[in-house]
Write an enzyme that holds these catalytic residues in place. Structure first.
Site, PDB file in Angstrom:
ATOM      1  N   HIS A  96       4.229  72.822 -20.374  1.00  0.00           N
ATOM      2  CA  HIS A  96       5.685  72.732 -20.273  1.00  0.00           C
ATOM      3  C   HIS A  96       6.178  72.038 -19.008  1.00  0.00           C
ATOM      4  CE1 HIS A  96       9.255  74.943 -22.434  1.00  0.00           C
ATOM      5  NE2 HIS A  96       9.449  73.638 -22.337  1.00  0.00           N
ATOM      6  N   ASP A 119      11.634  80.018 -25.389  1.00  0.00           N
ATOM      7  CA  ASP A 119      10.431  80.302 -24.596  1.00  0.00           C
ATOM      8  C   ASP A 119      10.389  81.797 -24.292  1.00  0.00           C
ATOM      9  OD1 ASP A 119       8.350  80.170 -22.597  1.00  0.00           O
ATOM     10  OD2 ASP A 119       9.088  78.224 -21.900  1.00  0.00           O
ATOM     11  N   HIS A 121       9.290  82.564 -21.513  1.00  0.00           N
ATOM     12  CA  HIS A 121       9.430  82.438 -20.050  1.00  0.00           C
ATOM     13  C   HIS A 121      10.628  81.558 -19.708  1.00  0.00           C
ATOM     14  CE1 HIS A 121       5.112  82.729 -21.177  1.00  0.00           C
ATOM     15  NE2 HIS A 121       5.092  83.677 -20.241  1.00  0.00           N
ATOM     16  N   ASP A 123      10.744  79.526 -16.939  1.00  0.00           N
ATOM     17  CA  ASP A 123      10.247  78.268 -16.344  1.00  0.00           C
ATOM     18  C   ASP A 123      11.233  77.682 -15.347  1.00  0.00           C
ATOM     19  OD1 ASP A 123       8.176  78.751 -18.086  1.00  0.00           O
ATOM     20  OD2 ASP A 123       8.533  77.009 -19.373  1.00  0.00           O
ATOM     21  N   HIS A 136       4.154  74.396 -14.677  1.00  0.00           N
ATOM     22  CA  HIS A 136       4.754  74.682 -15.998  1.00  0.00           C
ATOM     23  C   HIS A 136       5.698  75.884 -15.968  1.00  0.00           C
ATOM     24  CE1 HIS A 136       2.032  77.916 -18.111  1.00  0.00           C
ATOM     25  NE2 HIS A 136       2.144  78.168 -16.834  1.00  0.00           N
ATOM     26  N   ASP A 227       8.827  76.014 -26.476  1.00  0.00           N
ATOM     27  CA  ASP A 227       7.503  76.478 -26.053  1.00  0.00           C
ATOM     28  C   ASP A 227       6.970  77.348 -27.191  1.00  0.00           C
ATOM     29  OD1 ASP A 227       5.383  78.012 -24.892  1.00  0.00           O
ATOM     30  OD2 ASP A 227       6.283  77.822 -22.901  1.00  0.00           O
ATOM     31  N   ASP A 229       4.957  79.570 -27.252  1.00  0.00           N
ATOM     32  CA  ASP A 229       4.791  80.990 -26.898  1.00  0.00           C
ATOM     33  C   ASP A 229       6.074  81.801 -27.075  1.00  0.00           C
ATOM     34  OD1 ASP A 229       6.309  81.013 -24.441  1.00  0.00           O
ATOM     35  OD2 ASP A 229       4.529  80.543 -23.261  1.00  0.00           O
ATOM     36  N   GLU A 272       2.712  73.608 -25.244  1.00  0.00           N
ATOM     37  CA  GLU A 272       1.849  74.772 -24.970  1.00  0.00           C
ATOM     38  C   GLU A 272       0.984  75.199 -26.157  1.00  0.00           C
ATOM     39  OE1 GLU A 272       1.294  75.833 -21.923  1.00  0.00           O
ATOM     40  OE2 GLU A 272       3.112  75.403 -20.737  1.00  0.00           O
TER      41      GLU A 272
HETATM   42  C1  DIR Z   1       5.155  82.501 -14.587  1.00  0.00           C
HETATM   43  C2  DIR Z   1       4.538  82.240 -15.947  1.00  0.00           C
HETATM   44  N1  DIR Z   1       6.565  82.794 -14.691  1.00  0.00           N
HETATM   45  C3  DIR Z   1       4.949  81.305 -13.647  1.00  0.00           C
HETATM   46  N2  DIR Z   1       5.150  81.145 -16.580  1.00  0.00           N
HETATM   47  C4  DIR Z   1       4.748  80.607 -17.773  1.00  0.00           C
HETATM   48  O1  DIR Z   1       3.816  80.860 -13.545  1.00  0.00           O
HETATM   49  O2  DIR Z   1       5.919  80.845 -13.036  1.00  0.00           O
HETATM   50  N3  DIR Z   1       5.413  79.685 -18.363  1.00  0.00           N
HETATM   51  N4  DIR Z   1       3.668  81.035 -18.380  1.00  0.00           N
HETATM   52  O3  DIR Z   1       5.191  79.171 -19.576  1.00  0.00           O
HETATM   53 MN    MN Z   2       7.428  77.286 -21.139  1.00  0.00          MN
HETATM   54 MN    MN Z   3       6.255  80.121 -22.103  1.00  0.00          MN
END
Ligand code: DIR
Ligand code: MN
Ligand code: MN
Ligand code: MN
Length: 314
Positions: A96, A119, A121, A123, A136, A227, A229, A272
């Site tokens: 991402h 998502d 998350h 991000d 990401h 995303d 996920d 992703e």
């Molecule tokens: C977490 C995980 N907030 C980070 N983020 C992810 O790494 O900043 N994003 N998995 O897709």
């Molecule tokens: Mn993402």
């Molecule tokens: Mn994600």
């Protein structure tokens, strides 16, 4: 619909191998043929090629900044070109972090965008708030005007110009947000529908409100950043950071159907998908097929069925 596809086989915005296989895998599942069968004109621009970056040492805790900056600069130019050719752009990731280049290139062609970010998350970590250093988890922070003063200088990032306002963003599907990210979302008053709101309102109300919100002043082109996920890991397990309690397949597809019927989708990301994170062939195919169906939903595939406007019964 006229669709331009760009593959971005890039994984250095996060630590897990395999996500660079996403674009070719999604194509192997028949994406182009299926879009054509539902009436789209499709041009596949192939994959962006990325330069090898030697000695890409971390800056602070930010990992592989030079490779990520350089890859996104190339992607941005590719997306800009697809938009200038008049297509709705589909960027197949990759991780991402690629939203940096995709949104930047989109904004270069269509200056006022709204972003719908689907998502688990947010991000939106800055390089200084990121608990992992993985880019990401940070792409939104580089793109938002209101966070510009919080972004330190990084090698190969100087070409990035913030291009999205906090008020033009909607999140859907959140369920794993870092405390620092939660603070940013609150501070900037960013609109979001976490899984709690999806549970409370239902996905149809979430989408109705999302579109009322982004279209409240003028109808801006939409950048949909999806995303995989965001979906529940029971459907899309082959991804780097799965989180339980996600969108059902039906909720995920409903989002794409609703965005499609606005007529304002201008570019999208599908990111992703990581086959190396699937434990079986079924886990991989379930994830890839979901990604294909989400893209098809963005370009007019209806679950009720379709027929060509000029169809004549024999
Ligand atoms: C977490 C995980 N907030 C980070 N983020 C992810 O790494 O900043 N994003 N998995 O897709
Ligand atoms: Mn993402
Ligand atoms: Mn994600
Ligand atoms: Mn231009």
């Amino acid at each position: 619909h006229s669709v331009g596809i760009i593959g971005a086989p890039f994984s250095k915005g996060q630590p897990r191998d395999g996500v660079e296989k996403g674009p070719d895998l999604i194509r192997s599942a028949g994406l182009v043929e299926k879009l054509r069968a539902q009436g789209c004109a499709v041009k596949d621009y192939g994959n962006v090629t990325f330069e090898e970056v030697a000695n890409d040492e971390p800056i602070g805790n930010v990992k592989r900044p030079r490779a990520v900056g350089s890859a996104n600069q190339r992607l941005s130019a590719a997306v800009h070109a697809v938009k200038n050719d008049g297509h709705t752009c589909v960027m197949l990731g990759g991780d991402h972090s690629l939203a940096i280049g995709s949104i930047q290139g989109h904004a270069a062609a269509k200056k006022d965008l709204s972003v719908v970010w689907v998502d688990a998350h947010a991000d939106i970590n800055t390089p200084l708030t990121s608990p992992t250093g993985n880019i990401h988890g940070q792409p939104m922070s580089y793109l938002i005007h209101e966070l510009h003063s919080k972004i330190p200088v990084l090698p190969n990032f100087s070409w990035i110009k913030p291009c999205v306002s906090a008020k033009d963003i909607v999140y859907i599907g959140l369920r794993d947000v870092d405390p620092e990210e939660h603070h940013i979302l609150t501070l900037l008053g960013i609109k979001g529908y976490s899984m709690t709101e999806v549970d409370r309102l239902g996905i149809s109300k979430v989408m109705e409100e999302t579109c009322d919100y982004i279209f409240s002043k003028v109808k801006k082109p939409i950048h949909l950043s999806y995303d995989i996920d965001a979906l529940d890991p029971s459907i899309s397990p082959a991804t780097g950071t799965p989180v339980v309690g996600g969108l059902t397949y039906r909720e995920g597809v409903y989002i794409t159907e609703h965005i499609c019927q606005t007529g304002m989708l201008s570019a999208m990301d599908m990111v992703e998908v990581n086959p190396k994170r699937g434990r079986t062939e079924d886990e991989i195919s379930s994830t890839v097929n979901a990604a294909v169906d989400l893209i098809r939903g963005c370009f007019g595939k209806l679950r009720e069925g379709n027929h060509p406007a000029d169809y004549k019964m024999p």
